[in-house]
Design a protein around this motif. Sequence first.
Motif, PDB file in Angstrom:
ATOM      1  N   ASN A  12       0.843  -1.183   0.000  1.00  0.00           N
ATOM      2  CA  ASN A  12       0.000   0.000   0.000  1.00  0.00           C
ATOM      3  C   ASN A  12       0.885   1.242   0.000  1.00  0.00           C
TER       4      ASN A  12
ATOM      5  N   ILE B 274       0.545   4.044   1.469  1.00  0.00           N
ATOM      6  CA  ILE B 274       0.668   4.716   2.759  1.00  0.00           C
ATOM      7  C   ILE B 274       1.382   3.836   3.771  1.00  0.00           C
ATOM      8  N   GLU B 275       0.941   2.609   3.917  1.00  0.00           N
ATOM      9  CA  GLU B 275       1.387   1.756   5.012  1.00  0.00           C
ATOM     10  C   GLU B 275       2.468   0.757   4.617  1.00  0.00           C
TER      11      GLU B 275
ATOM     12  N   GLN C  84      -4.528  -3.209   7.850  1.00  0.00           N
ATOM     13  CA  GLN C  84      -4.041  -2.186   6.923  1.00  0.00           C
ATOM     14  C   GLN C  84      -4.975  -0.981   6.892  1.00  0.00           C
TER      15      GLN C  84
ATOM     16  N   GLN D  45      -3.800   2.770   7.818  1.00  0.00           N
ATOM     17  CA  GLN D  45      -3.862   3.833   6.822  1.00  0.00           C
ATOM     18  C   GLN D  45      -4.670   5.044   7.304  1.00  0.00           C
TER      19      GLN D  45
ATOM     20  N   GLN E 288      -8.603   8.292   5.024  1.00  0.00           N
ATOM     21  CA  GLN E 288      -7.209   7.855   5.028  1.00  0.00           C
ATOM     22  C   GLN E 288      -6.292   9.054   5.271  1.00  0.00           C
TER      23      GLN E 288
ATOM     24  N   ASN F 246      -4.002   7.267  -2.131  1.00  0.00           N
ATOM     25  CA  ASN F 246      -3.924   5.989  -1.439  1.00  0.00           C
ATOM     26  C   ASN F 246      -4.210   4.874  -2.446  1.00  0.00           C
TER      27      ASN F 246
ATOM     28  N   THR G  79      -3.411   0.586  -3.469  1.00  0.00           N
ATOM     29  CA  THR G  79      -2.933  -0.735  -3.067  1.00  0.00           C
ATOM     30  C   THR G  79      -2.660  -1.575  -4.303  1.00  0.00           C
TER      31      THR G  79
END
Length: 280
Positions: free
Chosen positions: A59, A61-62, A108, A112, A167, A172, A174
């Motif tokens: 992802n 962000i994470e 997740q 996020q 988020q 964002n 994935t």
Amino acid sequence: MIIAVLGPKGSYTEKAAIKWLAENSSEDNYSIEYCNDIQDVFSSLTSGSVDVGITPVENSIEGSVGVTLDMLLESELSIIGETVVTIEHCLLSKGKKEDIRIILSHPQGLAQCRQFLKDHFKDAELRTTGSTSHAARLATEFSEMAAIASRESAQMYDLNILIPNIQDREQNHTRFLIMTKPGDMSECKRHPCKTSIIVYLDRDRPGALYEILGEFASRNINLSRIESRPSKRALGDYVFYIDFEGHISDEIIKDAIYNIESKVGMLKVLGSYPMYGQIE
């Protein structure tokens, strides 16, 4: 074609499956099997009860999805494709914002939205679920429960969208992997292609990783991703996940792999597959 995804209905993984089919396959005779978690997707694929399995791998962000990386090492499967899905998390509930005491989502999803949760629901209890859509289904049970999930989940489970776009970063995305049982990797229907491998150094020594990366650099092979993951054998012992441009049947790639194999304890080719294009 039977495709295993994270369930229940309304998950981002289901969205990835539909997107991948629309972009890459003329197959219109398919069904979707909803699994409880990522391990179950791999198990269904390994057992042969499904033809294709799709799971999230990273992802924007994470970062990486550790369970997927671990299962790629432990399972004998081939990656045949990838797709990227835009993620828009929403806070969903039957109740009102002021009623919320428990917030559910996939790990997740919670990660996020970490800053949002800290700013707006610092006293709420956070609970993890197997998927965002699973969280949405559970949130239908009590008005003090909320889920972090998609707009589609809100419609599917008749929940109110209390707050959209929660988020921590506006952008964002994935990345999802499309996998099947090992097969012929001699062709790539679409170009350019990407290849994914796992490398285990076996013993740590100065310059060991540098030697491996040098095999790619000396041949002008572009690495799109490299990441370490604990080998689970000992503290400080790692395996490396490497994605690079090119197909395993390309002479320059075969030459690089041949030279790397003599420098490592283990090299596993996960697959060569069409590289996903520009993020929409």
